[in-house]
Design a protein around this motif. Structure first.
Motif, PDB file in Angstrom:
ATOM      1  N   ALA A  93      -8.423 -11.916  -7.924  1.00  0.00           N
ATOM      2  CA  ALA A  93      -8.836 -10.751  -7.145  1.00  0.00           C
ATOM      3  C   ALA A  93      -7.737  -9.695  -7.121  1.00  0.00           C
ATOM      4  N   ALA A  94      -6.489 -10.135  -6.937  1.00  0.00           N
ATOM      5  CA  ALA A  94      -5.366  -9.191  -6.925  1.00  0.00           C
ATOM      6  C   ALA A  94      -5.217  -8.512  -8.282  1.00  0.00           C
ATOM      7  N   GLY A  95      -5.375  -9.288  -9.350  1.00  0.00           N
ATOM      8  CA  GLY A  95      -5.286  -8.720 -10.695  1.00  0.00           C
ATOM      9  C   GLY A  95      -6.374  -7.692 -10.958  1.00  0.00           C
ATOM     10  N   MET A  96      -7.564  -7.908 -10.412  1.00  0.00           N
ATOM     11  CA  MET A  96      -8.668  -6.966 -10.588  1.00  0.00           C
ATOM     12  C   MET A  96      -8.329  -5.615  -9.967  1.00  0.00           C
ATOM     13  N   PHE A  97      -7.770  -5.631  -8.742  1.00  0.00           N
ATOM     14  CA  PHE A  97      -7.404  -4.379  -8.087  1.00  0.00           C
ATOM     15  C   PHE A  97      -6.310  -3.651  -8.878  1.00  0.00           C
ATOM     16  N   LEU A  98      -5.342  -4.399  -9.400  1.00  0.00           N
ATOM     17  CA  LEU A  98      -4.277  -3.787 -10.203  1.00  0.00           C
ATOM     18  C   LEU A  98      -4.852  -3.186 -11.484  1.00  0.00           C
ATOM     19  N   LEU A  99      -5.852  -3.844 -12.048  1.00  0.00           N
ATOM     20  CA  LEU A  99      -6.494  -3.320 -13.256  1.00  0.00           C
ATOM     21  C   LEU A  99      -7.176  -1.992 -12.975  1.00  0.00           C
ATOM     22  N   PHE A 100      -7.861  -1.889 -11.841  1.00  0.00           N
ATOM     23  CA  PHE A 100      -8.510  -0.632 -11.469  1.00  0.00           C
ATOM     24  C   PHE A 100      -7.478   0.478 -11.266  1.00  0.00           C
TER      25      PHE A 100
ATOM     26  N   VAL B  11      -1.599  -6.292  -3.237  1.00  0.00           N
ATOM     27  CA  VAL B  11      -0.486  -6.903  -2.510  1.00  0.00           C
ATOM     28  C   VAL B  11      -0.984  -7.579  -1.240  1.00  0.00           C
ATOM     29  N   TRP B  12      -1.928  -6.933  -0.576  1.00  0.00           N
ATOM     30  CA  TRP B  12      -2.503  -7.457   0.662  1.00  0.00           C
ATOM     31  C   TRP B  12      -3.144  -8.827   0.431  1.00  0.00           C
ATOM     32  N   ILE B  13      -3.918  -8.954  -0.646  1.00  0.00           N
ATOM     33  CA  ILE B  13      -4.586 -10.215  -0.955  1.00  0.00           C
ATOM     34  C   ILE B  13      -3.565 -11.324  -1.189  1.00  0.00           C
ATOM     35  N   LEU B  14      -2.528 -11.017  -1.962  1.00  0.00           N
ATOM     36  CA  LEU B  14      -1.511 -12.024  -2.252  1.00  0.00           C
ATOM     37  C   LEU B  14      -0.747 -12.417  -0.991  1.00  0.00           C
ATOM     38  N   TYR B  15      -0.441 -11.432  -0.146  1.00  0.00           N
ATOM     39  CA  TYR B  15       0.291 -11.705   1.095  1.00  0.00           C
ATOM     40  C   TYR B  15      -0.551 -12.555   2.049  1.00  0.00           C
ATOM     41  N   ASP B  16      -1.827 -12.144   2.252  1.00  0.00           N
ATOM     42  CA  ASP B  16      -2.703 -12.915   3.129  1.00  0.00           C
ATOM     43  C   ASP B  16      -2.947 -14.306   2.569  1.00  0.00           C
ATOM     44  N   GLY B  17      -3.027 -14.395   1.236  1.00  0.00           N
ATOM     45  CA  GLY B  17      -3.240 -15.697   0.609  1.00  0.00           C
ATOM     46  C   GLY B  17      -2.082 -16.638   0.854  1.00  0.00           C
ATOM     47  N   ALA B  18      -0.867 -16.100   0.813  1.00  0.00           N
ATOM     48  CA  ALA B  18       0.308 -16.934   1.065  1.00  0.00           C
ATOM     49  C   ALA B  18       0.294 -17.455   2.499  1.00  0.00           C
ATOM     50  N   ILE B  19      -0.069 -16.586   3.447  1.00  0.00           N
ATOM     51  CA  ILE B  19      -0.135 -17.000   4.850  1.00  0.00           C
ATOM     52  C   ILE B  19      -1.236 -18.032   5.047  1.00  0.00           C
ATOM     53  N   LEU B  20      -2.404 -17.792   4.415  1.00  0.00           N
ATOM     54  CA  LEU B  20      -3.525 -18.716   4.543  1.00  0.00           C
ATOM     55  C   LEU B  20      -3.181 -20.081   3.965  1.00  0.00           C
TER      56      LEU B  20
END
Length: 201
Positions: free
Chosen positions: A177-184, A63-72
């Motif tokens: 990257a977000a999908g990878m963390f969810l997979l783990f 979630v963090w990656i997706l949130y930061d990505g949206a801001i970036l």
């Protein structure tokens, strides 16, 4: 990931390979300390709770990656609309300004080591490393596994990022990257819910 952004910025001024060497040294030192900390707390909590905490961290980082990505993305859009080159903006702070000329001096190594030593403090990778060491013990494979991932990625970032920013679809990279963390996280949940781990971990 902020560490990769630090590497990308420094690589526009210094020799990219020395930048990677400095970053890898700092990251490797932190990883060693994190593994020792994870080993120290191993046994303090049941493995189940450590696994739940690790899975929770994976979901949080996704979630963090997706949130930061949206801001970036919003920030880059604003920069582009104002006519400013994002690659030039990357060198306006952090002590990496001074043009795109490369230098082979060891200043790049020292700058990268110092920046990464600070940037990695409290980073999500530290929490993951501690969690892995708490679950599996202070095994050298944790250190080698993380270094085997960070060094090639950092090298790719340093050599190509500044020159290919306008040609990469960073949104899909963040999704991956977000999908990878969810997979783990899903693999840990599957191990307890169904007794099956579908990843070779």
């Amino acid at each position: 990931e902020k560490g990769q952004l630090v590497i990308a910025g420094l690589a526009t001024t210094y020799n990219p390979y020395l930048v990677v060497a400095g970053a890898a040294t700092a990251f490797g030192g932190w990883t060693f300390l994190e593994i020792l900390l994870g080993e120290a707390i191993r046994g303090a909590l049941p493995v189940f709770y450590l696994d739940v905490a690790t899975a929770g961290l994976f979901v949080l980082f996704s979630v963090w990656i997706l949130y930061d990505g949206a801001i970036l993305s919003e920030g880059i859009s604003d920069t582009e609309s104002s006519g400013t080159d994002f690659r030039d903006a990357a060198t306006t702070d952090g002590g990496v300004s001074g043009g795109a000329s490369m230098t082979s001096s060891w200043e790049g190594y020292v700058s990268s080591f110092s920046a990464m030593a600070v940037a990695e403090f409290g980073d999500k990778t530290q929490l993951i490393t501690i969690g892995l060491a708490a679950s599996y013990g202070a095994h050298p494979s944790i250190w080698f596994g993380e270094m085997a991932a960070i060094v090639p990625v950092s090298t790719l970032t340093a050599v190509t990022f500044a020159r290919t920013t306008h040609y990469l679809n960073l949104t899909w990279i963040r999704y991956g990257a977000a999908g990878m963390f969810l997979l783990f996280a899903s693999d840990i949940a599957s191990k307890y819910l169904f007794g099956v781990s579908f990843l070779p971990l």
